[in-house]
Design an enzyme around this catalytic site. Sequence first.
Site, short mmCIF file in Angstrom:
data_model
loop_
_atom_site.label_atom_id
_atom_site.label_comp_id
_atom_site.label_asym_id
_atom_site.label_seq_id
_atom_site.Cartn_x
_atom_site.Cartn_y
_atom_site.Cartn_z
N LYS A 46 0.69 -1.04 0.03
CA LYS A 46 -0.08 0.03 -0.02
C LYS A 46 0.84 1.29 -0.08
O LYS A 46 0.24 2.28 -0.38
CB LYS A 46 -0.79 0.14 1.07
CG LYS A 46 -1.64 -1.29 1.39
CD LYS A 46 -2.34 -1.09 2.73
CE LYS A 46 -3.04 -2.52 3.13
NZ LYS A 46 -3.24 -2.64 4.82
N GLY A 47 2.14 1.09 0.18
CA GLY A 47 3.08 2.26 0.59
C GLY A 47 3.07 3.32 -0.57
O GLY A 47 3.32 4.58 -0.29
N ASP A 103 7.45 2.86 -2.34
CA ASP A 103 7.53 3.84 -1.46
C ASP A 103 9.22 4.01 -0.78
O ASP A 103 9.66 5.13 -0.84
CB ASP A 103 6.59 3.64 -0.13
CG ASP A 103 6.89 2.47 0.53
OD1 ASP A 103 7.48 1.48 0.38
OD2 ASP A 103 6.22 2.08 1.36
N ASP A 106 14.73 -0.22 0.97
CA ASP A 106 15.26 -0.36 2.34
C ASP A 106 16.42 -1.55 2.31
O ASP A 106 17.64 -1.46 1.77
CB ASP A 106 14.42 -0.62 3.42
CG ASP A 106 15.00 -0.76 5.06
OD1 ASP A 106 16.25 -0.30 5.02
OD2 ASP A 106 14.60 -1.08 5.86
N LYS A 134 16.95 4.25 1.23
CA LYS A 134 17.74 4.23 2.52
C LYS A 134 19.03 3.26 2.53
O LYS A 134 18.82 2.16 2.79
CB LYS A 134 16.63 3.53 3.77
CG LYS A 134 17.07 4.13 5.25
CD LYS A 134 16.42 3.17 6.12
CE LYS A 134 15.11 3.49 6.39
NZ LYS A 134 14.44 2.88 7.40
N VAL A 156 11.12 6.00 8.96
CA VAL A 156 10.13 7.10 8.59
C VAL A 156 8.89 6.99 8.26
O VAL A 156 8.43 5.79 7.71
CB VAL A 156 11.08 7.87 7.40
CG1 VAL A 156 12.23 8.47 7.67
CG2 VAL A 156 10.86 6.93 6.35
N ASP A 162 3.98 3.40 6.08
CA ASP A 162 3.15 3.44 7.42
C ASP A 162 4.17 2.93 8.73
O ASP A 162 5.45 2.34 8.28
CB ASP A 162 2.18 2.38 7.15
CG ASP A 162 2.85 1.05 7.25
OD1 ASP A 162 3.89 0.60 6.37
OD2 ASP A 162 2.62 -0.04 7.86
P1 IMP Z 1 12.82 -3.84 1.92
O1 IMP Z 1 12.31 -4.94 1.31
O2 IMP Z 1 13.43 -3.87 3.05
O3 IMP Z 1 13.60 -3.04 0.97
O4 IMP Z 1 11.77 -2.79 2.28
C1 IMP Z 1 10.72 -2.45 1.52
C2 IMP Z 1 9.29 -2.04 2.32
O5 IMP Z 1 9.78 -1.98 3.69
C3 IMP Z 1 8.83 -0.78 1.94
O6 IMP Z 1 7.89 -1.09 0.75
C4 IMP Z 1 8.19 -0.32 3.35
O7 IMP Z 1 6.85 -0.92 3.28
C5 IMP Z 1 8.88 -0.86 4.48
N1 IMP Z 1 9.88 0.12 4.90
C6 IMP Z 1 11.38 -0.02 4.96
N2 IMP Z 1 11.81 1.08 5.80
C7 IMP Z 1 10.87 1.72 6.18
C8 IMP Z 1 10.65 2.71 7.01
O8 IMP Z 1 11.61 3.56 7.46
N3 IMP Z 1 9.33 3.39 7.06
C9 IMP Z 1 7.95 2.91 6.58
N4 IMP Z 1 8.53 1.62 6.02
C10 IMP Z 1 9.48 1.14 5.59
MG MG Z 2 4.92 -0.95 4.75
#
Ligand code: IMP
Ligand code: MG
Length: 187
Positions: A46-47, A103, A106, A134, A156, A162
């Site tokens: 949803k982000g 969104d 990370d 990030k 954040v 969220d």
């Molecule tokens: P990744 O798979 O770790 O790259 O993260 C992707 C998902 O993690 C994003 O689509 C977000 O939903 C969530 N996420 C990662 N860091 C944050 C943050 O700082 N705030 C909110 N959601 C985050």
């Molecule tokens: Mg999320």
Amino acid sequence: MKNELTNDILKVLYTEEEIRARVRELGAELSERFAGREPLFVGILKGSLIFLADLIRACPIRCDLEMMAVSSYENSTVSSGRVRINHDLQQDVRGRDLIIVEDILDSGNTLAFLQEYLKTKGAASITIVTLLDKPSGRRKAVTADYVGFTVPDAFVVGYGLDYAQFYRNLPCIGVLKPEIYEKQDRT
Ligand code: IMP
Ligand code: MG
């Protein structure tokens, strides 16, 4: 402005106006690159919802839209590393120029998974647009083609992002007060 959302914010990183200006720039770059190619935007629910809605309106080109929903986080601020598809594409994307809209990048787990998955569907090209990057969180080698803002190592929220499903409707992007998630993560 003080309200029950902003009370939980330690620091505003990007104001509504700053976000609007950056989204317009991204829209202009994408429009230039994809004019005449009828790209397919793939928004990750949803982000990306709010970013996507603003971004496509900043792209005055012929394009269409799909949504995917994936999950990996399960109400925590630390990625579980597993990615599950909860809602898949509703059309054949073979030969299409895909623009994934996320969104935040990370750990890279979500986008690494999606990139591979969409390749297997026969896309002509895959472009990654992320509102936030990030880099400190990265565990998979994924780079975004377009980044709105590079954020520090903090959790954040706002403008679609969220914590435990809250704060998505905050118009700015801010760092959540650690005591908000420390309470929850300990359980
Ligand atoms: P990744 O798979 O770790 O790259 O993260 C992707 C998902 O993690 C994003 O689509 C977000 O939903 C969530 N996420 C990662 N860091 C944050 C943050 O700082 N705030 C909110 N959601 C985050
Ligand atoms: Mg999320």
